[in-house]
Design an enzyme around this catalytic site. Sequence first.
Site, short mmCIF file in Angstrom:
data_model
loop_
_atom_site.label_atom_id
_atom_site.label_comp_id
_atom_site.label_asym_id
_atom_site.label_seq_id
_atom_site.Cartn_x
_atom_site.Cartn_y
_atom_site.Cartn_z
N CYS A 51 0.82 -1.22 0.00
CA CYS A 51 0.00 0.00 0.00
C CYS A 51 0.85 1.26 0.00
O CYS A 51 1.69 1.48 0.88
CB CYS A 51 -0.93 -0.01 1.21
SG CYS A 51 -1.94 1.49 1.32
N ARG B 195 -0.15 4.69 3.00
CA ARG B 195 -0.09 4.42 4.44
C ARG B 195 0.15 5.62 5.33
O ARG B 195 0.12 5.48 6.55
CB ARG B 195 0.97 3.34 4.70
CG ARG B 195 0.53 1.99 4.25
CD ARG B 195 1.59 0.96 4.54
NE ARG B 195 2.56 0.80 3.47
CZ ARG B 195 3.71 0.14 3.59
NH1 ARG B 195 4.05 -0.37 4.75
NH2 ARG B 195 4.52 0.00 2.55
N TRP C 226 -9.56 5.76 0.03
CA TRP C 226 -9.98 6.40 -1.22
C TRP C 226 -9.08 5.89 -2.33
O TRP C 226 -8.03 5.28 -2.07
CB TRP C 226 -9.92 7.92 -1.13
CG TRP C 226 -8.62 8.47 -0.63
CD1 TRP C 226 -7.47 8.68 -1.36
CD2 TRP C 226 -8.31 8.85 0.72
NE1 TRP C 226 -6.48 9.16 -0.54
CE2 TRP C 226 -6.96 9.29 0.73
CE3 TRP C 226 -9.03 8.86 1.92
CZ2 TRP C 226 -6.33 9.73 1.89
CZ3 TRP C 226 -8.39 9.32 3.07
CH2 TRP C 226 -7.06 9.75 3.04
N GLU D 260 -5.35 3.24 -10.18
CA GLU D 260 -6.02 1.94 -9.93
C GLU D 260 -7.17 1.78 -10.92
O GLU D 260 -7.44 0.69 -11.42
CB GLU D 260 -6.58 1.87 -8.50
CG GLU D 260 -5.52 1.95 -7.42
CD GLU D 260 -6.15 1.79 -6.04
OE1 GLU D 260 -6.50 2.82 -5.43
OE2 GLU D 260 -6.30 0.64 -5.59
#
Length: 362
Positions: free
Chosen positions: A65, A68, A238, A243
């Site tokens: 991720c 973070r 969000w 992506e």
Amino acid sequence: MAAPADPGEIYDFFRLAEAEGVVTGPLPARVAVATADGAAGRAVALSTAELAFAARVAWRNQARCIGRLYWRSLRVRDCRAVTNSVGMYTALCEHLELATRDGDIRPVMTVFAPAERGHAGPLIRNRQLVSYAGYRERGAVLGDPLNCALTAEALALGWEPPEVRTAFDLLPWILLGRDERPALYPVPRSLVKEVSLSHPTLPWFRELGLKWYAVPVVCDMALRVAGTEYPAAPFSGWYMGTEIGSRNLADEGRYNLLPVVAEKMGLRTETPTSLWKERALVELNAAVLHSFAAAGCRIVDHHTASEEFGRFCAQEQAAGRDVSAAWDWIVPPLAGSATPVFHQPMCDFGLRPEFVRGPQAP
Ligand code: ARG
């Protein structure tokens, strides 16, 4: 099904929680009780504060991720008492509402009852709470190919899709309570925010009729804390624009829209050297960022996210912690080497607590 928990993992969790100031009661006593529970295949008992800490740290530890920096802001909902699908449905509706806030998106996680010996549930079959159906029709797929299997499962359970099927039909939820019977629930449409895609300078883009949903609520990962797994622990943040723009809408195995966009742009697609894929990717991503902003919906671009990841790493270093990170996931799928993370060495240490792929993943 819970296997006996590893005493080392239990000890490590309580040590960490103590070091960060969240353990209730003296450590040796907590570890002794937890180790006995773990050995018997029972869920390790945690206070609500300890559970919230574990969920936030699982995010902080998530090597894949880039987002973070915000791990402390995760709102954790303790729904461990919920074991049936009706209760899950209500809690999931609340999750969508708390997370979406009409575009002012907040990170939220809802934790249902843990896995215990002899029980598969509670479990959410959907990969995400909001997702689009994929219909396999004579060799081709209408919608999101990622969800073909789940769509077939929903149909078999009696789901009635819209009379006219589209590429963006919202899938119903398939929820399993402790009774382990898959139950179908209609997605609460009024709680789902979607964004229609248009482009800041290309007027024809809107006519492609594309859209995407505002909040990704991941349901196919379990939260693992001190050897106990919570298989139904949906979490949401969000989106980062790529992506949607580089993967969901562009991957050949997903909506595969690069040829469509390139053709509209009038690019020469016979040769890779025209860089038509790159040009189409850029405009698709520009449309996603522009449309979310215009709809008042929080989203982060990959340059800002990379910079924020750098700040997260600096923060962690200052706290005396090494950052575990997977380079192939952190580097954005657009402008890779033009972002600072590309030039940063990374290592995935497999820290715990963590999120693990759930049993529902193929
Ligand atoms: N990559 C997934 C998707 O495109 C979402 C994963 C979680 N992403 C996030 N920004 N929290 O739907």
